[in-house]
Motif scaffolding. Structure first.
Motif, mmCIF file in Angstrom:
data_model
loop_
_atom_site.group_PDB
_atom_site.id
_atom_site.type_symbol
_atom_site.label_atom_id
_atom_site.label_comp_id
_atom_site.label_asym_id
_atom_site.label_seq_id
_atom_site.Cartn_x
_atom_site.Cartn_y
_atom_site.Cartn_z
ATOM 1 N N GLN A 323 0.813 -1.219 0.000
ATOM 2 C CA GLN A 323 0.000 0.000 0.000
ATOM 3 C C GLN A 323 0.843 1.264 0.000
ATOM 4 O O GLN A 323 0.312 2.370 -0.141
ATOM 5 N N ALA A 324 2.169 1.146 0.151
ATOM 6 C CA ALA A 324 3.059 2.304 0.210
ATOM 7 C C ALA A 324 3.161 2.961 -1.159
ATOM 8 O O ALA A 324 2.855 2.344 -2.192
ATOM 9 N N PRO A 325 3.595 4.222 -1.205
ATOM 10 C CA PRO A 325 3.764 4.904 -2.499
ATOM 11 C C PRO A 325 4.718 4.142 -3.408
ATOM 12 O O PRO A 325 5.636 3.465 -2.939
ATOM 13 N N PRO A 326 4.518 4.221 -4.713
ATOM 14 C CA PRO A 326 5.366 3.458 -5.644
ATOM 15 C C PRO A 326 6.807 3.937 -5.610
ATOM 16 O O PRO A 326 7.082 5.120 -5.352
ATOM 17 N N PRO A 327 7.734 3.039 -5.884
ATOM 18 C CA PRO A 327 9.153 3.414 -5.867
ATOM 19 C C PRO A 327 9.566 4.072 -7.180
ATOM 20 O O PRO A 327 8.798 4.114 -8.150
ATOM 21 N N ALA A 328 10.793 4.564 -7.207
ATOM 22 C CA ALA A 328 11.368 5.052 -8.458
ATOM 23 C C ALA A 328 11.554 3.876 -9.422
ATOM 24 O O ALA A 328 11.668 2.717 -9.014
ATOM 25 N N VAL A 329 11.587 4.184 -10.696
ATOM 26 C CA VAL A 329 11.750 3.141 -11.703
ATOM 27 C C VAL A 329 13.165 2.568 -11.619
ATOM 28 O O VAL A 329 14.145 3.308 -11.575
ATOM 29 N N ARG A 330 13.254 1.232 -11.563
ATOM 30 C CA ARG A 330 14.561 0.571 -11.500
ATOM 31 C C ARG A 330 14.677 -0.396 -12.678
ATOM 32 O O ARG A 330 13.676 -0.944 -13.148
ATOM 33 N N PRO A 331 15.894 -0.654 -13.122
ATOM 34 C CA PRO A 331 16.059 -1.658 -14.182
ATOM 35 C C PRO A 331 15.806 -3.055 -13.655
ATOM 36 O O PRO A 331 15.974 -3.327 -12.464
#
Length: 518
Positions: A323-331
């Motif tokens: 439910q936490a905010p989405p993370p930064a985009v990772r490869p």
């Protein structure tokens, strides 16, 4: 007025414990007078087999099983698998007979001295009730404690003359035990995970016990996190054919640090991550790596040598992380490279495991106790469905064969495949009898290398070139199986192996394949 036996049988029925695993002696027999028809008694030919069957049954059902043993001698025989059940966090209510109260002051034949102390420290709670009429309450408490996370076995010693005593009716209570995580701690964990450059997840058996397989897959995909299996994990907690599956951590300090060195954040779920089998030195985690441990076992949290621990059930904690905010985009990380297929020109354990994987149904259940073949199993026999892998968390032998029988009894619609070393199988070969008696659909696959290969491996580790008493080429598992009423075939090459595996996997009842390997 009802008797202690009447009230106890009613309690066991209310708790859903109508299957009793046992090997009774004289002091247990009064429990079974007028045994009700809606109960089932599973006889084991040795007490360690009884414990192992009950362990497998309880793990497969998710409910505590009841075990009936005989005073000190029977409890003593069962202690090895009681230790395994404790490490497996398996809910069991173990009962043992005791001599009559009136002759206990005279140290009678087949009595148990300090009975409640004997099985410690491998039970969560134990007692011998002060009065006969306290037996139902003691058994109810034993059930509640066994089922409360972290689950585990409990023990009640019952004198022989208690069963026929008068007893007031007993009404079981309901206890709601929820292990919700600390919200602030979970928020901090979620923030650290979202901000990580290269996170990793390490899954232990608690993920499977808490039914969190799908949540781990979702979390890993959300964060493009590599997923490792914790050292010596006794259950399957992540699909081993998933692109994010990285492999298995080795139970050594330096090996764990080296494997996790590329990661700046590690989330260990459902079990100990820093579990060691050999002595090591140096740090327990890579420098600069933020380590978090989430699981229901406070003991694991207490001895973990590094990181921050949160006591919680995995499914509840993962709900919050998702439910936490989405993370930064990772490869997407580049992970495992599978070894090339073997052609069968050499009859090795790796080839046998490869062929089991090729010929079995993907939803069949693997029960493993072949310690020296664990590495080839990781490479050649991937576990791809939830709740389809069980092994011993303790490392003790004699659990796998009877546990496979118990799992088959709990899951009669599923094919169970027990992958066993020849040394391991001999610890509990009597379990074949129960498989026949109850028509358990188990394929027993014996990897026969004629020796305790795990000891030879450790001998080389310690610089010992020759080990005494560790070879047994004369064992004939086909004859042993037939002596217990189990149909068996021997495989010595690729052709006979494939024919035997197909035959065994298609059978409705128990079968055994003796695979002779180099």
């Amino acid at each position: 007025m009802p008797t202690v036996r009447d009230v106890t049988i009613g309690l066991l029925r209310d708790l859903g414990m109508t299957t009793v695993f046992g090997n009774p002696g004289s002091t247990e027999l009064p429990m079974f007078r007028n045994f009700p028809r809606d109960f089932r008694y599973i006889m084991g030919l040795q007490e360690s087999v009884v414990l192992g069957m009950a362990d497998g049954y309880a793990q497969a059902t998710g409910r505590a099983a009841v075990v009936n043993l005989h005073s000190s001698a029977g409890t003593g025989h069962a202690l090895g698998n009681l230790f395994t059940a404790f490490k497996n966090q398996t809910p069991l209510v173990v009962t043992a007979g005791q001599q009559a109260r009136s002759i206990l002051p005279y140290e009678p034949f087949l009595f148990a001295e300090r009975a409640s102390e004997f099985p410690r420290p491998f039970v969560k709670w134990s007692c011998e009730p002060a009065r006969a009429e306290d037996v139902p309450a003691a058994l109810h408490r034993a059930w509640l404690v066994a089922m409360e996370p972290p689950c585990g076995p409990t023990f009640v010693s019952i004198p022989i003359d208690d069963w026929d005593r008068d007893c007031e009716p007993f009404t079981p209570r309901t206890v709601h035990a929820a292990r919700m995580p600390d919200m602030r701690a979970m928020a901090a964990c979620a923030q650290a995970l979202a901000g990580a450059r290269n996170p990793a997840i390490v899954v232990g058996a608690g993920v499977a016990r808490d039914g969190a397989w799908g949540q781990v897959v979702e979390l890993a995909q959300r964060h493009n996190a590599a997923v490792w299996v914790a050292p010596m994990s006794a259950r399957c907690s992540f699909p081993e054919d998933h692109p994010l599956f990285a492999g298995f951590l080795t139970a050594g300090r330096e090996a764990i640090v080296a494997t996790l060195a590329p990661h700046d954040f590690v989330l260990a779920l459902g079990g100990p991550m820093n579990l060691y089998h050999v002595e090591g030195h140096g740090p327990h985690m890579p420098p600069g790596c933020d380590m978090w441990l989430i699981g229901d076992n406070h003991v694991h949290a207490a001895w973990a040598p590094a990181g921050t621990a949160i006591i919680a059930q995995c499914d509840k904690a993962l709900d919050l992380l998702l439910q936490a905010p989405p993370p930064a985009v990772r490869p997407v990380p580049q992970l495992r490279t599978l070894p090339p297929r073997l052609d069968g020109s050499a009859m090795t354990d790796a080839y046998v495991l490869q062929q089991i994987a090729a010929l079995r149904s993907a939803d069949s259940v693997i029960v493993e106790e072949a310690p020296s073949s664990r590495g080839p199993m990781h490479d050649r026999l991937p576990i791809v469905r939830k709740d389809t892998f069980y092994t011993t968390a303790s490392g003790g032998l004699g659990h796998g064969l009877p546990a496979a029988v118990g799992i088959a009894m709990a899951r009669p619609a599923d094919k169970v495949i027990a992958v066993l070393g020849d040394g391991s199988a001999m610890y509990a070969i009597q379990g074949l009898h129960a498989a026949v008696q109850h028509g358990a659909a188990v394929s027993f696959i014996i990897l026969k290398n004629n020796r305790y290969e795990a000891l030879h491996h450790f001998g080389r580790h310690f610089g010992i070139q020759e080990l005494v008493g560790t070879q047994f080429p004369e064992l004939d598992f086909c004859l042993l199986a037939q002596g217990h009423g189990v149909a068996a075939r021997r495989a010595t090459d690729a052709t006979s192996l494939n024919e035997a595996l197909r035959w065994s996997f298609a059978a409705d009842g128990p079968t055994l394949v003796e695979a002779v390997v180099l």
